[in-house]
Design a protein around this motif. Structure first.
Motif, short mmCIF file in Angstrom:
data_model
loop_
_atom_site.label_atom_id
_atom_site.label_comp_id
_atom_site.label_asym_id
_atom_site.label_seq_id
_atom_site.Cartn_x
_atom_site.Cartn_y
_atom_site.Cartn_z
N THR A 7 0.81 -1.47 -0.10
CA THR A 7 0.15 -0.01 0.11
C THR A 7 0.86 1.21 0.09
N ARG A 8 1.97 1.36 0.88
CA ARG A 8 2.69 2.44 0.85
C ARG A 8 3.60 2.69 -0.16
N LEU A 9 4.10 1.62 -1.12
CA LEU A 9 4.58 1.77 -2.31
C LEU A 9 3.62 2.25 -3.23
N SER A 10 2.41 1.89 -3.47
CA SER A 10 1.39 2.11 -4.29
C SER A 10 1.34 4.05 -4.02
N GLU A 11 1.09 4.09 -2.69
CA GLU A 11 1.01 5.60 -2.62
C GLU A 11 2.02 6.34 -2.99
N LEU A 12 3.25 5.86 -2.81
CA LEU A 12 4.56 6.69 -3.57
C LEU A 12 4.57 6.64 -4.99
N GLY A 13 3.71 5.84 -5.59
CA GLY A 13 3.65 5.57 -7.05
C GLY A 13 4.84 4.66 -7.51
N LEU A 14 5.21 3.71 -6.53
CA LEU A 14 6.26 2.78 -7.01
C LEU A 14 5.76 1.34 -6.68
N SER A 15 6.33 0.29 -7.41
CA SER A 15 6.16 -1.04 -7.13
C SER A 15 7.50 -1.81 -7.48
N LEU A 16 7.42 -2.89 -6.73
CA LEU A 16 8.64 -3.76 -6.72
C LEU A 16 8.65 -4.68 -7.98
N PRO A 17 9.97 -4.46 -8.44
CA PRO A 17 10.22 -5.57 -9.55
C PRO A 17 10.22 -6.83 -9.12
N ASP A 18 10.35 -7.69 -10.19
CA ASP A 18 10.53 -9.04 -9.99
C ASP A 18 12.08 -9.07 -9.34
N ALA A 19 12.16 -10.09 -8.55
CA ALA A 19 13.62 -10.39 -7.87
C ALA A 19 14.52 -10.74 -8.89
N PRO A 20 15.58 -9.84 -9.29
CA PRO A 20 16.57 -10.08 -10.16
C PRO A 20 17.29 -11.34 -10.03
N ALA A 21 17.75 -12.03 -10.84
CA ALA A 21 18.26 -13.23 -10.97
C ALA A 21 19.97 -12.98 -11.06
N PRO A 22 20.53 -13.76 -10.36
CA PRO A 22 21.96 -13.56 -10.43
C PRO A 22 22.60 -13.44 -11.54
N ALA A 23 23.76 -12.65 -11.86
CA ALA A 23 24.26 -12.53 -13.06
C ALA A 23 25.59 -13.41 -13.12
N ALA A 24 25.97 -14.23 -12.02
CA ALA A 24 27.04 -15.11 -11.92
C ALA A 24 26.70 -16.17 -10.99
N ASN A 25 27.86 -16.77 -10.58
CA ASN A 25 27.67 -17.80 -9.60
C ASN A 25 27.55 -17.70 -8.34
N TYR A 26 26.57 -17.06 -7.93
CA TYR A 26 26.04 -16.76 -6.50
C TYR A 26 24.66 -16.83 -6.53
N VAL A 27 24.14 -16.81 -5.02
CA VAL A 27 22.66 -16.68 -4.95
C VAL A 27 22.26 -15.37 -4.58
N PRO A 28 21.04 -14.95 -4.96
CA PRO A 28 20.74 -13.59 -4.59
C PRO A 28 20.59 -13.19 -3.08
N TYR A 29 20.13 -14.05 -2.30
CA TYR A 29 20.25 -14.09 -0.94
C TYR A 29 20.34 -15.14 -0.10
N VAL A 30 20.76 -15.19 1.11
CA VAL A 30 21.13 -16.22 1.99
C VAL A 30 20.38 -15.69 3.04
N THR A 31 19.48 -16.97 3.75
CA THR A 31 18.85 -16.47 5.03
C THR A 31 19.93 -17.63 6.03
N SER A 32 19.85 -16.81 7.15
CA SER A 32 20.45 -17.52 8.36
C SER A 32 20.04 -17.09 9.67
N GLY A 33 19.34 -17.95 10.12
CA GLY A 33 18.38 -17.65 11.33
C GLY A 33 17.30 -16.55 11.22
N ASN A 34 17.28 -15.43 11.56
CA ASN A 34 16.51 -14.40 11.41
C ASN A 34 16.92 -13.45 10.50
N LEU A 35 18.03 -13.61 9.53
CA LEU A 35 18.53 -12.40 9.00
C LEU A 35 18.50 -12.98 7.53
#
Length: 154
Positions: A7-35
């Motif tokens: 809702t807030r993004l919409s109010e600001l006239g913004l939207s999230l893109p699709d999560a970009p795919a990695p461009a090389a040999n890595y992952v876009p995110y790692v979850t460890s515990g609550n981080l």
């Protein structure tokens, strides 16, 4: 918070893109515990790279806009890490921003403010974070800005 974030993004006239795919040999995110550690997100708008060097082809305003786009990609990666449920995002912990800039350019913090300001606009106090803003003589694909982040989730 998911609906509140969208809702807030919409109010600001913004939207999230699709999560970009990695461009090389890595992952876009790692979850460890609550981080969630999100890999560097490069400046893109509507699928096109935002390129150029701050202090040469780009000014602070253009750099801050590039950083805002990086922040949207960071949030998109967090959304993916949370299975599409941004209500799990509890806070932004830390950003590290890299600015493609000339040796004389010294306004890296003002450029990365584009991302920091957007995260606070969208998330309120949960968007306040620690941060580094550093100069880079070059970035991949000649992008203007690259930002990585650490996020806390429930």
């Amino acid at each position: 918070m998911s609906n509140a974030v969208e809702t807030r993004l919409s109010e600001l006239g913004l939207s999230l893109p699709d999560a970009p795919a990695p461009a090389a040999n890595y992952v876009p995110y790692v979850t460890s515990g609550n981080l969630v550690f999100v890999s560097g997100q490069v400046s893109m708008s509507d699928g096109a790279l935002i390129t150029g060097k701050l202090g040469a082809e780009l000014d602070v305003e253009a750099g801050a806009d590039a950083a805002r786009h990086c922040a949207l990609s960071l949030l998109a990666q967090v959304r993916a890490a949370c299975g599409g449920d941004l209500s799990r995002l509890t806070r932004v912990v830390k950003l590290t921003g890299f600015v493609n800039s000339t040796p004389e350019f010294g306004d890296q913090p003002k450029v990365i403010n584009g991302a920091s300001d957007l995260l606070v606009e969208v998330l309120g106090d949960a968007g306040r974070h620690s941060r580094s803003a550093v100069s880079a003589g070059a970035l991949p694909f000649n992008v203007a800005v690259e930002i990585e982040g650490i996020f806390e989730i429930a």
